[in-house]
Write an enzyme that holds these catalytic residues in place. Structure first.
Site, mmCIF file in Angstrom:
data_model
loop_
_atom_site.group_PDB
_atom_site.id
_atom_site.type_symbol
_atom_site.label_atom_id
_atom_site.label_comp_id
_atom_site.label_asym_id
_atom_site.label_seq_id
_atom_site.Cartn_x
_atom_site.Cartn_y
_atom_site.Cartn_z
ATOM 1 N N CYS A 32 -11.731 10.500 -51.142
ATOM 2 C CA CYS A 32 -12.700 10.025 -49.651
ATOM 3 C C CYS A 32 -13.507 10.469 -49.429
ATOM 4 C CB CYS A 32 -11.424 9.606 -49.290
ATOM 5 S SG CYS A 32 -10.081 10.359 -48.862
ATOM 6 N N GLY A 526 14.285 26.649 -61.262
ATOM 7 C CA GLY A 526 13.707 27.020 -60.507
ATOM 8 C C GLY A 526 13.784 26.053 -59.640
ATOM 9 N N ALA A 527 13.301 26.287 -58.199
ATOM 10 C CA ALA A 527 13.184 25.095 -57.430
ATOM 11 C C ALA A 527 12.707 23.856 -56.563
ATOM 12 C CB ALA A 527 13.278 25.596 -56.240
ATOM 13 N N SER A 528 13.099 22.377 -57.109
ATOM 14 C CA SER A 528 12.474 21.622 -57.038
ATOM 15 C C SER A 528 11.035 21.856 -56.509
ATOM 16 C CB SER A 528 13.347 20.177 -56.284
ATOM 17 O OG SER A 528 14.422 20.054 -57.056
ATOM 18 N N THR A 533 7.304 21.147 -63.973
ATOM 19 C CA THR A 533 6.995 20.451 -64.858
ATOM 20 C C THR A 533 5.560 20.464 -65.096
ATOM 21 O OG1 THR A 533 8.576 18.642 -63.838
ATOM 22 C CG2 THR A 533 6.667 17.926 -65.083
#
EC number: 3.4.22.-
Length: 698
Positions: A32, A526-528, A533
């Protein structure tokens, strides 16, 4: 002063009475801000489209904040000023300006008059709001934007030419030539018919010559039969042309769509992509039904105009005057008509996206008790789309009514003037009747030609929507090389690998160096939200890194070719999907020739074979696109079997066993480990981490 600087000053001058702010709809879910800047640039004379802005400023699906928009505006040669203000102070801003809207959106404020606010919303189009609604959504932050000394008024638009689309169709020129020749015959007959009527009224009837009457009638009947036969042949040729266009355009665009990078799809809604793909049908329908007709209308307008001059003299100019009234009305209202057409397309696409999203998440909708809310929201979106369609229909009805009224006035005026000429013996009755026929053809052809020319301009709207797909750079494809799929382990290495979502965001990881030996299994932990990914997608070739290299067996995957690299690897991602078909087809990748023995072995390794065999139809069991009838663990095991069936050298697994029970997970991990292929795994479970050779934390 140099010519270049003088030209720049001339371009910056606006000699129009009024500066328009164009309405530009966002394409991606979070662009936008770019759309607002494109509108303001257009207002000041810099006509730049979103495709050009997107290529220059690569924003992620997370969008941009006010600081990011400010930075982009400065790079475009604009001067900005961010303000915090109350609603009552909006009228003092330099307009157009950008407003922060509902804490997650940006809109352009065009004007403020009393308590009426005019906004250009990239998501909804032109809006008229009252004070109460403005107070509800305006966050109190505004960004004034105006041209700086480095601002250059120019046009930067990337579009597909209609000529290139037509030239890409095999056999189209021959078919077009055939249709054109047949149309010439039909239109020539249309010109002859009024002459026959005149001969009957001026010669056969006054002379009482039945033989001449019979001869003329027989000739007219011959021309009628010939016109019917040629019309049928032209209709068949048009069908052939339509089929050629439909198949070649749609197959070409779909194949191109499938080869676009993953980031393209992550930034867009499926309904919008589907709507843009559907614009091909509009282009095809307009081209096949109108182009040849418009060419013939142009020829007929000239021919009929000449015949009118020969038969009616000054009456011709009266007909021309009435006709021009309708043409001018259509031209004056074109801008508004185009704006409504675009709003109709965008709002329809938004409703379609919401509909598809609700179906994909139907289980969540039911569990969370959101059916009523989702239904109401979809209905509101649909009503918005319908209302835009109603506006468009109203305008079409208005134009039809105006055309009918103008034609009726024209007919009455010509009736009185023509009859007066007949009474004064300055025109025969036959000539008067023939002139009336020519007048009707002229008015109809001009109206049809005007509609086509405006429709051709509207086609540019669909052209722009298709260009968003067709002109997007697809993944580079290298010549295919011979790759033996025998699960031979390969090495994987990264050197100084860095990645960030866009030019405005921080790096997800930088300077990353990994080395995985052939046959080695490595887990990434590792941490989220740490980027595991994202790293996996870069390693798989789904995302392109900002810098650094991914090497397989010492060769850069970009040099090898992503298409060749994907033939060497297999991936099981968190958001993997099953496709509509049988379990056999899903495991074998819908290949025409399958290796049933290897398929069964892969299913056994994935601990799913026994489950499949208990189903009534075994491997021929049909599943839907959402995997109906299968549990989460069963789907994951089919995903793993599908990946193993490819006989990859590297297997990437992103939480691929997260839905399995402990026993199934242990069995699957042990079976894959025996295959001795290179494995890169993202996992949190200790049972999975114990099966790997090395753990890398990020």
């Amino acid at each position: 002063m140099t010519n270049g600087s003088f030209r720049q000053i001339i371009n910056q001058l606006d000699m129009r009475w009024r500066r328009r702010v164009p309405v530009i709809h966002q394409t991606e879910t979070a662009e936008c801000g770019l759309a607002c800047l494109a509108m303001i640039c257009g207002h000041f004379g810099k006509n730049i489209d979103l495709i050009s802005l997107r290529r220059k400023f690569n924003l992620s699906a997370r969008g941009a904040n006010l600081a990011g928009i400010n930075g982009i505006a400065e790079q475009l040669g604009m001067v900005t000023r961010a303000l915090s203000l109350e609603l009552d102070e909006l009228g003092a801003l330099k307009m157009p300006c950008i407003l922060h809207w509902d804490f997650s959106h940006f809109v352009v404020l065009v004007s403020v008059k009393r308590n009426r606010y005019v906004l250009h919303d990239p998501a909804r189009g032109r809006r008229y709001l009252g004070r109460e609604e403005m107070s509800r959504y305006f966050t109190g932050i505004a960004l004034e934007v105006w041209p700086g000394s480095e601002f250059l008024a120019e046009t930067q638009q990337i579009r597909i030419s209609l000529r290139s689309l037509i030239n890409s169709i095999y056999g189209i020129k021959r078919t077009l030539a055939k249709i054109f020749c047949l149309s010439v015959v039909i239109e020539a007959i249309n010109l002859v018919m009024p002459v026959g009527t005149q001969l009957v009224m001026d010669h056969a009837i006054p002379a009482g010559d039945r033989g001449l009457l019979t001869l003329i009638s027989a000739g007219l009947m011959f021309f009628i039969l010939l016109r019917a036969a040629v019309s049928m042949l032209r209709a068949w040729s048009s069908l052939v042309m339509s089929t050629l266009i439909n198949i070649q355009w749609q197959s070409g665009l779909f194949n191109h769509l499938l080869r676009l990078p993953l980031a393209f799809f992550e930034r867009r809604k499926l309904g919008d992509i589907q709507s843009r793909f559907g614009s091909l049908d509009t282009l095809r329908a307009t081209f096949t039904t109108c182009v040849v007709g418009a060419i013939m209308d142009s020829i007929m307008v000239v021919g009929v105009f000449v015949m009118m001059l020969l038969y009616g003299g000054y009456l011709t100019w009266i007909v021309l005057g009435f006709t021009m009234v309708y043409v001018l009305i259509r031209l004056v209202t074109y801008g508004y008509y185009r704006q409504i057409s675009e709003e109709t397309l965008v709002r329809g696409a938004r409703a379609s996206s919401y509909f598809m999203e609700s179906l994909y998440g139907i289980a969540t909708v039911k569990i969370q008790g959101m059916a009523g809310i989702r239904g109401t929201h979809w209905l509101n979106l649909k009503i918005d789309a319908i209302n835009s369609g109603i506006k468009l229909t109203k305008m079409d009805l208005l134009f039809g009514g105006i055309n009918t009224f103008v034609a009726a006035c024209d007919q009455v005026a010509i009736l009185w003037l023509g009859a007066s000429l007949v009474i004064d013996n300055q025109m025969t009755i036959g000539m008067f009747v023939a002139f009336g026929s020519f007048r009707g053809q002229f008015s109809d052809r001009v109206a049809s030609l005007t509609s086509f020319l405006l429709q051709l301009r509207i086609m540019s709207l669909h052209n722009e929507r298709i260009a968003d797909i067709a002109l997007h750079e697809k993944e580079e494809k290298k010549p295919e090389i011979e790759i033996v799929a025998d699960m031979s382990p390969v090495s994987l290495e990264t050197t100084d690998l860095s990645y960030r979502y866009d030019s405005q965001s921080a790096q997800v990881f930088s300077g990353l160096n990994l080395s995985v030996a052939p046959g080695e299994s490595v887990a990434i932990t590792g941490a989220s939200g740490a980027g595991k990914t994202t790293l996996m997608k870069v390693l798989c070739g789904l995302f392109e890194p900002d810098s650094g290299k991914v090497l397989v067996n010492g060769t850069d995957i970009r040099q090898l070719g992503i298409n060749n690299y994907h033939r060497m690897i297999a991936c099981v991602m968190q958001d993997d999907r099953l496709f509509s078909g049988s379990i056999r087809e899903n495991i074998c990748g819908f290949a025409e020739e399958t290796d049933d023995e290897w398929m069964t072995e892969c299913a056994r390794a994935s601990h799913i074979h026994d489950v499949i065999m208990k189903m009534p139809m075994g491997y021929e069991t049909l599943i839907g696109e959402l995997g109906e009838g299968l549990s989460g663990g069963q789907k994951q095991r089919i995903f793993i079997a599908r990946a193993l069936y490819r006989k990859p050298g590297i297997l990437f697994m992103d939480e691929a066993t997260s839905s399995l029970d402990t026993e199934s997970e242990r069995f699957v991990n042990a079976a894959i480990k025996k295959m001795n292929i290179t494995r890169v795994i993202i996992a949190h479970r200790e049972t999975t981490l114990r099966t790997v050779d090395r753990i890398i934390s990020i």
